[in-house]
Motif scaffolding. Structure first.
Motif, PDB file in Angstrom:
ATOM      1  N   ILE A   9       0.702  -1.204  -0.205  1.00 20.49           N
ATOM      2  CA  ILE A   9      -0.072   0.158  -0.330  1.00 20.49           C
ATOM      3  C   ILE A   9       0.973   1.285  -0.264  1.00 20.49           C
ATOM      4  N   PHE A  10       0.811   2.394  -0.526  1.00 22.50           N
ATOM      5  CA  PHE A  10       1.465   3.898  -1.247  1.00 22.50           C
ATOM      6  C   PHE A  10       0.478   4.413  -0.436  1.00 22.50           C
ATOM      7  N   GLU A  11       0.766   5.586   0.007  1.00 25.53           N
ATOM      8  CA  GLU A  11       0.585   6.727   0.289  1.00 25.53           C
ATOM      9  C   GLU A  11       0.740   7.634  -0.665  1.00 25.53           C
ATOM     10  N   TYR A  12      -0.476   8.667  -1.121  1.00 23.76           N
ATOM     11  CA  TYR A  12       0.035   9.738  -2.407  1.00 23.76           C
ATOM     12  C   TYR A  12      -0.421  11.094  -1.037  1.00 23.76           C
ATOM     13  N   LYS A  13      -0.180  11.861  -1.335  1.00 25.13           N
ATOM     14  CA  LYS A  13      -0.707  13.316  -0.997  1.00 25.13           C
ATOM     15  C   LYS A  13      -0.201  13.934  -2.140  1.00 25.13           C
ATOM     16  N   CYS A  14      -1.018  14.897  -2.328  1.00 20.96           N
ATOM     17  CA  CYS A  14      -1.493  16.129  -3.307  1.00 20.96           C
ATOM     18  C   CYS A  14      -0.570  16.795  -2.899  1.00 20.96           C
ATOM     19  N   LYS A  15      -0.183  17.311  -4.152  1.00 29.59           N
ATOM     20  CA  LYS A  15       0.526  18.629  -3.964  1.00 29.59           C
ATOM     21  C   LYS A  15       0.240  19.897  -4.657  1.00 29.59           C
ATOM     22  N   LYS A  16      -1.251  19.893  -4.093  1.00 28.39           N
ATOM     23  CA  LYS A  16      -1.966  20.774  -4.614  1.00 28.39           C
ATOM     24  C   LYS A  16      -2.672  21.444  -3.475  1.00 28.39           C
ATOM     25  N   CYS A  17      -3.716  20.419  -2.945  1.00 30.74           N
ATOM     26  CA  CYS A  17      -4.488  20.901  -2.197  1.00 30.74           C
ATOM     27  C   CYS A  17      -4.118  19.903  -0.337  1.00 30.74           C
TER      28      CYS A  17
ATOM     29  N   HIS B  83      -4.828  16.926  -0.158  1.00 33.99           N
ATOM     30  CA  HIS B  83      -5.690  15.360   0.201  1.00 33.99           C
ATOM     31  C   HIS B  83      -4.517  14.420   0.509  1.00 33.99           C
ATOM     32  N   THR B  84      -4.245  13.456   1.307  1.00 30.67           N
ATOM     33  CA  THR B  84      -4.250  12.556   1.126  1.00 30.67           C
ATOM     34  C   THR B  84      -3.917  11.505   0.435  1.00 30.67           C
ATOM     35  N   MET B  85      -4.450  10.008  -0.022  1.00 28.04           N
ATOM     36  CA  MET B  85      -5.109   8.299  -0.684  1.00 28.04           C
ATOM     37  C   MET B  85      -4.177   7.753  -0.559  1.00 28.04           C
ATOM     38  N   GLU B  86      -4.176   6.510   0.207  1.00 32.80           N
ATOM     39  CA  GLU B  86      -4.067   5.404  -0.101  1.00 32.80           C
ATOM     40  C   GLU B  86      -4.630   5.071  -1.185  1.00 32.80           C
ATOM     41  N   PHE B  87      -2.859   3.807  -1.888  1.00 37.33           N
ATOM     42  CA  PHE B  87      -4.107   2.388  -3.291  1.00 37.33           C
ATOM     43  C   PHE B  87      -2.733   1.588  -2.763  1.00 37.33           C
TER      44      PHE B  87
ATOM     45  N   LYS C 222       0.956  -2.545  -7.062  1.00 34.76           N
ATOM     46  CA  LYS C 222       1.754  -3.693  -7.311  1.00 34.76           C
ATOM     47  C   LYS C 222       3.063  -2.764  -7.828  1.00 34.76           C
ATOM     48  N   VAL C 223       3.909  -3.600  -7.396  1.00 38.30           N
ATOM     49  CA  VAL C 223       5.745  -2.924  -7.178  1.00 38.30           C
ATOM     50  C   VAL C 223       6.201  -2.706  -8.571  1.00 38.30           C
ATOM     51  N   GLY C 224       6.742  -1.806  -9.353  1.00 37.47           N
ATOM     52  CA  GLY C 224       7.159  -1.607 -10.897  1.00 37.47           C
ATOM     53  C   GLY C 224       6.079  -0.540 -10.901  1.00 37.47           C
ATOM     54  N   SER C 225       4.827  -0.516 -10.412  1.00 41.94           N
ATOM     55  CA  SER C 225       3.503   0.349 -11.472  1.00 41.94           C
ATOM     56  C   SER C 225       3.904   1.572 -11.321  1.00 41.94           C
ATOM     57  N   LYS C 226       4.089   2.148 -13.070  1.00 37.69           N
ATOM     58  CA  LYS C 226       3.483   3.644 -13.533  1.00 37.69           C
ATOM     59  C   LYS C 226       2.490   4.102 -13.493  1.00 37.69           C
ATOM     60  N   ASN C 227       1.842   3.425 -12.438  1.00 34.85           N
ATOM     61  CA  ASN C 227       0.287   3.790 -12.491  1.00 34.85           C
ATOM     62  C   ASN C 227       0.193   5.083 -12.157  1.00 34.85           C
ATOM     63  N   LYS C 228      -0.669   6.138 -12.972  1.00 34.76           N
ATOM     64  CA  LYS C 228      -0.857   7.606 -12.386  1.00 34.76           C
ATOM     65  C   LYS C 228      -2.358   7.946 -11.007  1.00 34.76           C
ATOM     66  N   HIS C 229      -1.517   8.827 -10.355  1.00 36.86           N
ATOM     67  CA  HIS C 229      -2.910   8.430  -9.436  1.00 36.86           C
ATOM     68  C   HIS C 229      -3.676  10.181  -9.578  1.00 36.86           C
ATOM     69  N   ILE C 230      -4.963  10.046  -9.195  1.00 36.03           N
ATOM     70  CA  ILE C 230      -5.417  11.696  -9.449  1.00 36.03           C
ATOM     71  C   ILE C 230      -6.492  11.303  -7.767  1.00 36.03           C
TER      72      ILE C 230
ATOM     73  N   GLY D 251       1.979  12.885  -4.496  1.00 37.79           N
ATOM     74  CA  GLY D 251       3.800  12.990  -3.845  1.00 37.79           C
ATOM     75  C   GLY D 251       3.887  11.155  -3.089  1.00 37.79           C
ATOM     76  N   LYS D 252       4.284  10.963  -3.778  1.00 40.60           N
ATOM     77  CA  LYS D 252       4.382   9.127  -2.603  1.00 40.60           C
ATOM     78  C   LYS D 252       5.161   9.615  -1.383  1.00 40.60           C
ATOM     79  N   LEU D 253       4.049   8.957  -0.541  1.00 40.92           N
ATOM     80  CA  LEU D 253       4.700   9.533   1.048  1.00 40.92           C
ATOM     81  C   LEU D 253       4.803   7.233   0.976  1.00 40.92           C
ATOM     82  N   PHE D 254       5.423   7.250   2.135  1.00 39.82           N
ATOM     83  CA  PHE D 254       6.129   6.203   3.059  1.00 39.82           C
ATOM     84  C   PHE D 254       4.975   5.076   3.808  1.00 39.82           C
TER      85      PHE D 254
END
Ligand SMILES: [Zn+2]
Length: 69
Positions: A3-11, A13-17, A20-28, A38-41
């Motif tokens: 599970i990776f946690e991402y933080k929106c650089k604009k607002c 907002h943090t979300m968890e996704f 898969k390892v190596g995935s290049k998915n774009k998160h919105i 931005g990816k958080l750990f």
């Protein structure tokens, strides 16, 4: 699956996704639609290299722990 946690650089907002390892998915950002996330750990990576404070007294990772028996 990690599970990776991402933080929106604009607002901020943090979300968890699940990702898969190596995935290049774009998160919105679900709040503002910004794709610059931005990816958080997240806590999932615990156990790879670093040893956090163990709740199991049967092992002492540093070898310097006082005996608790
Ligand atoms: Zn956002």
């Amino acid at each position: 699956m990690p599970i990776f946690e991402y933080k929106c650089k604009k607002c901020g907002h943090t979300m968890e996704f699940l990702e898969k390892v190596g995935s290049k998915n774009k998160h919105i950002c679900e709040k503002c639609g910004n794709a610059d996330m931005g990816k958080l750990f997240s806590g999932f990576s615990v156990g790879h290299g670093s040893n956090p404070v163990s709740q199991d007294n049967s092992s002492c990772p540093t070898g310097t722990c006082p005996l608790s028996q």
